[in-house]
Design a protein around this motif. Structure first.
Motif, short mmCIF file in Angstrom:
data_model
loop_
_atom_site.label_atom_id
_atom_site.label_comp_id
_atom_site.label_asym_id
_atom_site.label_seq_id
_atom_site.Cartn_x
_atom_site.Cartn_y
_atom_site.Cartn_z
N GLY A 67 40.25 40.18 34.49
CA GLY A 67 40.37 39.10 33.52
C GLY A 67 40.10 37.78 34.20
N SER A 70 42.74 35.25 34.95
CA SER A 70 44.02 35.65 34.38
C SER A 70 45.12 35.68 35.42
N ASN A 183 45.25 40.24 30.93
CA ASN A 183 44.07 39.41 30.75
C ASN A 183 44.39 38.24 29.82
N HIS A 184 44.38 37.02 30.36
CA HIS A 184 44.77 35.85 29.58
C HIS A 184 43.59 35.25 28.81
N ARG A 185 42.94 36.09 28.03
CA ARG A 185 41.88 35.64 27.13
C ARG A 185 42.26 36.06 25.71
N SER A 214 46.62 28.60 28.24
CA SER A 214 45.31 28.06 27.88
C SER A 214 45.24 27.95 26.36
N ASP A 216 43.12 29.49 24.63
CA ASP A 216 42.90 30.87 24.20
C ASP A 216 44.23 31.59 23.97
#
Length: 257
Positions: A67, A70, A183-185, A214, A216
Motif C-alpha cells: 500500500g 500506508s 492499505n491506507h487508500r 489522509s 482518502d
C-alpha cells in the motif's frame, strides 16, 4: 501534515464526553472504555518490554509495502527503531483496540496489518477462538512472528492482503472483530470492508485505524459510517469504531479518549 493538523483541530472542537451521550448502550460502552484504560494504564509487561526493545533496535531491515505510503515509510533498508517509531500505536490506542475486541464474542478476529505485532498481541489477549493477522511485508512479519508464537490463537497470514483476505474470509461462518490497519487508500479500504461485511453480525465491531491519515482515509470513514447496516460509530481521531446492532437508532459520536 497540514491536513492532519486541521482535522485534529476540528476533532478537538467537536469531541464530547460521557455527559453528551444519550444512548444507554454507548454510554456504558464509553464508561467501560475509560475504566479499562485506567485499570490497564501500564499495559502488558511483556508487550511493553517488546515495544521498548523495538524502539531501540538498530538492526536494518528491507521493505515491501503493498500500500503506497500506508506505512509512512519509504522503500529500502531501514532501522527497526525507525520503523517502530512510525508504525507502533501508542499504548492507549493498543488498549482501545483490545477493549473493543473484548466487547465481542472474539471467536473469529481479523487483524489487517500485523506490522511489528504489538497490537496483535493485545488483541490476542481477548481472543477465544482464532486471530487471523495479515501482513504483506515479510521483514516485518519475521520480526512479529518471533514473539507472536507465544499466542496459540494467532494465525499469521503472509502476502498481499488484496489476495489473502478473501481466501480466509471465505472459510469463516462469521467474523466478530476486525482491526483495519493496512492499505491506507480509499479503494482498498472499501474493498476490504466489502469482503468482510457479509460475515459480520449484530455483535461484531470493526475498527478503522488512522481515519484522518489522509483525505482518502477520511472519505472512506465517511462512507463507512453511512454504510447500510452500520448502526453507529465512535470517532476517537486515531481510529473509528463501527457497530452493527439492528433496531438501534443511528448514533455517531466524536469522543475524547
Amino acid at each position: 501534515m497540514f491536513f492532519q493538523l486541521w482535522e485534529y483541530l476540528r476533532y478537538f472542537l467537536k469531541k464530547e464526553n460521557e455527559h453528551s451521550i444519550h444512548s444507554p448502550y454507548y454510554f456504558q460502552c464509553y464508561l467501560g472504555l475509560q475504566a479499562y484504560l485506567r485499570q490497564n494504564k501500564k499495559g502488558n509487561r511483556k508487550l511493553e518490554d517488546l515495544r521498548r526493545s523495538f524502539l531501540h533496535e538498530a538492526t536494518r531491515i528491507g521493505s515491501r509495502d503493498y500500500g503506497a505510503g500506508s506505512r509512512w515509510l519509504g522503500r529500502g533498508d531501514r532501522k527497526v527503531s525507525t520503523v517502530a517509531r512510525r508504525v507502533i500505536s501508542p499504548l492507549r490506542t493498543s488498549l482501545l483496540y483490545s477493549y473493543f475486541c473484548q466487547l465481542t464474542p472474539a471467536a473469529n478476529v481479523l487483524d489487517l496489518g500485523t506490522s511489528l505485532g504489538i497490537n496483535t498481541g493485545y488483541l490476542a489477549k481477548q481472543v477465544s477462538g482464532t486471530l487471523y493477522s495479515f501482513e504483506g511485508d515479510p521483514n516485518l512479519l519475521a520480526l512479529a512472528s518471533a514473539h507472536l508464537g507465544q499466542f496459540p490463537t494467532i494465525r499469521l497470514v503472509p502476502g498481499n492482503l488484496d489476495k489473502t483476505l478473501e481466501n480466509v474470509v471465505r472459510r469463516l461462518d462469521s467474523i466478530d472483530f476486525v482491526l483495519m490497519d493496512a492499505n491506507h487508500r480509499f479503494d482498498p479500504t472499501m474493498a476490504y470492508f466489502r469482503t468482510i461485511f457479509p460475515k459480520l453480525h449484530e455483535s461484531s465491531i470493526v475498527v478503522v485505524a488512522d481515519i484522518y491519515w489522509s483525505r482518502d482515509m477520511k472519505r472512506a470513514w465517511e462512507q463507512l459510517k453511512g454504510w447500510p447496516g452500520v448502526s453507529g460509530s465512535l470517532d476517537f481521531f486515531a481510529c473509528g469504531i463501527l457497530f452493527f446492532r439492528p433496531g438501534s437508532s443511528s448514533t455517531h459520536l466524536v469522543l475524547d479518549v
